[in-house]
Design a protein around this motif. Structure first.
Motif, PDB file in Angstrom:
ATOM      1  N   ILE A 202       0.839  -1.201   0.000  1.00 55.13           N
ATOM      2  CA  ILE A 202       0.000   0.000   0.000  1.00 55.13           C
ATOM      3  C   ILE A 202       0.880   1.260   0.000  1.00 55.13           C
ATOM      4  CG2 ILE A 202      -1.650   1.358   1.360  1.00 55.13           C
ATOM      5  CD1 ILE A 202      -2.661  -1.422   2.453  1.00 55.13           C
TER       6      ILE A 202
ATOM      7  N   CYS B 222       3.133   1.572  -3.367  1.00 56.90           N
ATOM      8  CA  CYS B 222       2.388   1.954  -4.570  1.00 56.90           C
ATOM      9  C   CYS B 222       1.972   3.428  -4.524  1.00 56.90           C
ATOM     10  CB  CYS B 222       1.149   1.067  -4.718  1.00 56.90           C
ATOM     11  SG  CYS B 222       1.488  -0.634  -5.185  1.00 56.90           S
ATOM     12  N   ILE B 223       1.437   3.841  -3.382  1.00 55.91           N
ATOM     13  CA  ILE B 223       0.992   5.234  -3.250  1.00 55.91           C
ATOM     14  C   ILE B 223       2.190   6.184  -3.336  1.00 55.91           C
ATOM     15  CG2 ILE B 223      -0.059   6.907  -1.679  1.00 55.91           C
ATOM     16  CD1 ILE B 223      -1.859   4.637  -0.661  1.00 55.91           C
TER      17      ILE B 223
ATOM     18  N   VAL C 122      -1.641   4.670  -7.301  1.00 50.34           N
ATOM     19  CA  VAL C 122      -2.314   5.062  -6.052  1.00 50.34           C
ATOM     20  C   VAL C 122      -3.566   4.215  -5.841  1.00 50.34           C
ATOM     21  CG1 VAL C 122      -3.579   6.913  -4.888  1.00 50.34           C
ATOM     22  CG2 VAL C 122      -1.422   7.413  -6.054  1.00 50.34           C
ATOM     23  N   PHE C 123      -4.362   4.051  -6.882  1.00 47.88           N
ATOM     24  CA  PHE C 123      -5.566   3.215  -6.775  1.00 47.88           C
ATOM     25  C   PHE C 123      -5.193   1.763  -6.455  1.00 47.88           C
ATOM     26  CE2 PHE C 123      -8.101   6.379  -9.437  1.00 47.88           C
ATOM     27  CZ  PHE C 123      -8.918   6.737  -8.370  1.00 47.88           C
ATOM     28  N   THR C 124      -4.138   1.269  -7.074  1.00 50.04           N
ATOM     29  CA  THR C 124      -3.683  -0.097  -6.796  1.00 50.04           C
ATOM     30  C   THR C 124      -3.341  -0.251  -5.314  1.00 50.04           C
ATOM     31  OG1 THR C 124      -2.768  -0.353  -9.036  1.00 50.04           O
ATOM     32  CG2 THR C 124      -1.971  -1.863  -7.352  1.00 50.04           C
ATOM     33  N   GLY C 125      -2.591   0.707  -4.787  1.00 53.09           N
ATOM     34  CA  GLY C 125      -2.226   0.668  -3.378  1.00 53.09           C
ATOM     35  C   GLY C 125      -3.435   0.705  -2.464  1.00 53.09           C
ATOM     36  N   LEU C 126      -4.403   1.559  -2.771  1.00 50.59           N
ATOM     37  CA  LEU C 126      -5.602   1.667  -1.941  1.00 50.59           C
ATOM     38  C   LEU C 126      -6.415   0.373  -1.962  1.00 50.59           C
ATOM     39  CD1 LEU C 126      -6.756   5.308  -2.858  1.00 50.59           C
ATOM     40  CD2 LEU C 126      -5.696   4.533  -0.725  1.00 50.59           C
ATOM     41  N   LEU C 127      -6.467  -0.289  -3.099  1.00 49.28           N
ATOM     42  CA  LEU C 127      -7.215  -1.541  -3.208  1.00 49.28           C
ATOM     43  C   LEU C 127      -6.588  -2.648  -2.362  1.00 49.28           C
ATOM     44  CD1 LEU C 127      -8.027  -1.422  -7.027  1.00 49.28           C
ATOM     45  CD2 LEU C 127      -9.703  -1.430  -5.170  1.00 49.28           C
TER      46      LEU C 127
ATOM     47  N   ILE D 256      -5.716  -2.433   0.545  1.00 48.25           N
ATOM     48  CA  ILE D 256      -6.225  -2.324   1.912  1.00 48.25           C
ATOM     49  C   ILE D 256      -7.171  -3.485   2.221  1.00 48.25           C
ATOM     50  CG2 ILE D 256      -7.692  -0.932   3.453  1.00 48.25           C
ATOM     51  CD1 ILE D 256      -6.578   1.572   2.079  1.00 48.25           C
TER      52      ILE D 256
END
Length: 443
Positions: A57, A60-61, A322-327, A329
């Motif tokens: 997370i 990636c972000i 960023v979206f990849t990192g958030l997903l 979670i």
């Protein structure tokens, strides 16, 4: 969203989200896989699962904002296997010390990432040597995968032989291997995680492994592995080759992956200033994230080739990462499910990753005698000696020797000489003490 320059890159938030989701599905397998691989080093698996998700997370972000490219980062396949099977099990060092090795190599990478060293490496090290190293690591982790599956076993007469394929657990591994090869050949998106799901369901339905009683839970604490790295113990002379191996392999792997992924998206050209800048920012992300990873309790962090799936889905900016990192979670809450996944539903992934890395050999110029010899020895010796360090060292040394014999002075540049000397030092530190000890004992 102006930071990501969406309009300038002819993309949108929706397009970047779809790309991030695609990348997430393609590389979600790393969470249970890394938990299993590094868990074999004696590290608590619950903490590893959380640590792997957390560092993915963060990485990636961070890369999304730092480099503004659609490249996702996580714990690198190959080096996590070397961490467990090469250092902890092979060299019998504590996992805390191995984390110290990862941290030291990453610190070197950080320092050199802010210099022109990366450009110097790319200009002075033949790309075929980089391809040989990639293929050698592929052969190494494929061998590990087959061994852990029980498909290959020890044999006192022939060193290794085929295992008991009638064993239900080995059979599960074979089903997993067949499914992952099939999904890859069919070019199914998310084929790795889909293979794990199919194989796990097969094992649960037939009672070979216990099915999960629940799917969700609160994230496990990372305190058992957080800040447990032992840097002082990692500074031993005997571990210098391991530090060098992590650094060199990380560098080549990152440059190769980033070049491949970003070229698909036309994000940079290594020959112009803007392209070099983007590559540099991604390498800095890799390096900084790896230092953070060793602190959190994981092996080396690197760019994932699966980012290419997001690029093909339309990802063009760091918002995809960023979206990849958030997903990721969501993976924090899947401990019961991931813990119930059969080991032999995961080990086939090592074999498939090995196949993909081994394919680099198809691009090698075998008409060059030095490349031919060094490639063969690098690829063969990594699995046979159970050491990336030995294969890498012998590869550079043999390349230098053949070029020297042929008097190809124009091919012996400062980069080759430097890495040959480092390789020679690594090989001597690894092998010479025992050799000289026997000589002294004989006298």
């Amino acid at each position: 969203m102006n930071f990501f320059k969406l309009e300038e890159n002819n993309t949108s938030v929706k397009q970047e989200f779809n790309a991030g989701l695609t990348t997430f599905l393609a590389m979600m397998y790393i969470v249970p896989v890394n938990m299993l691989i590094m868990g074999d080093a004696g590290m608590p698996k619950d903490a590893l699962l959380t640590a792997t998700a957390v560092i993915t997370i963060i990485s990636c972000i961070f890369n999304g904002f730092w480099a503004n490219t659609p490249v996702a980062l996580s714990v690198g396949m190959g080096l996590n296997a070397y961490f467990t099977y090469g250092l902890v099990i092979g060299m019998k060092i504590p996992w805390q010390t191995a984390l110290g090795v990862v941290c030291l190599s990453a610190i070197i990478f950080v320092l050199l990432s802010f210099t022109n060293f990366r450009i110097w490496i790319m200009k002075n090290i033949p790309i075929d040597l980089r391809r040989a190293i990639s293929a050698g690591i592929g052969a190494f982790i494929c061998f590990i995968g087959l061994k852990q599956m029980g498909f290959i076993v020890d044999n006192p007469a022939t060193l290794v032989s085929i295992g008991n394929v009638s064993d239900p657990k080995v059979f599960v591994g074979i089903i997993g291997l067949i499914s992952i090869i099939s999904f890859w050949a069919l070019k199914l998106k998310g084929g790795f995680i889909l293979s794990v799901i199919v194989t796990s369901i097969f094992a649960w339905v037939f009672g070979i492994y216990d099915a999960p009683k629940e799917f969700f839970s609160a994230p496990a604490s990372i305190s058992p592995i957080f800040m447990q790295l032992d840097i002082l113990d990692a500074l031993k002379l005997a571990l210098i080759p391991a530090i060098i191996t992590f650094f060199v392999t990380h560098l080549f792997d990152s440059v190769g992956t980033l070049t491949g992924v970003c070229n698909r998206a036309n994000l940079f050209d290594e020959h112009n200033e803007e392209g070099t800048h983007k590559l540099a920012k991604n390498l800095e992300s890799d390096a900084i994230a790896s230092v953070a990873g060793s602190i959190v309790g994981t092996s080396t962090i690197t760019a994932f080739a699966e980012s290419a799936s997001g690029v093909e889905a339309g990802g063009k900016t760091g918002l995809t990462a960023v979206f990849t990192g958030l997903l990721f979670i969501f993976t924090l809450f899947l401990l019961p499910l991931f813990s119930a996944i059969p080991a032999n539903a995961i080990y086939p992934i090592l074999v498939m990753v090995g196949v993909l890395m081994f394919s680099e050999l198809g691009k090698v110029n075998y008409n060059d005698p030095a490349i031919c010899v060094s490639t063969f020895l690098t690829v063969l010796l990594m699995p046979l000696t159970y050491s990336i360090t030995v294969g890498l060292s012998i590869g550079f040394i043999s390349y230098f020797i053949v070029k020297l014999v042929l008097r190809k002075w124009e091919d012996i540049n400062s980069g080759i000489i430097t890495l040959t000397l480092i390789s020679l030092l690594a090989f001597l530190v690894t092998s010479a003490p025992a050799f000289f000890g026997k000589l002294i004992g004989a006298n």
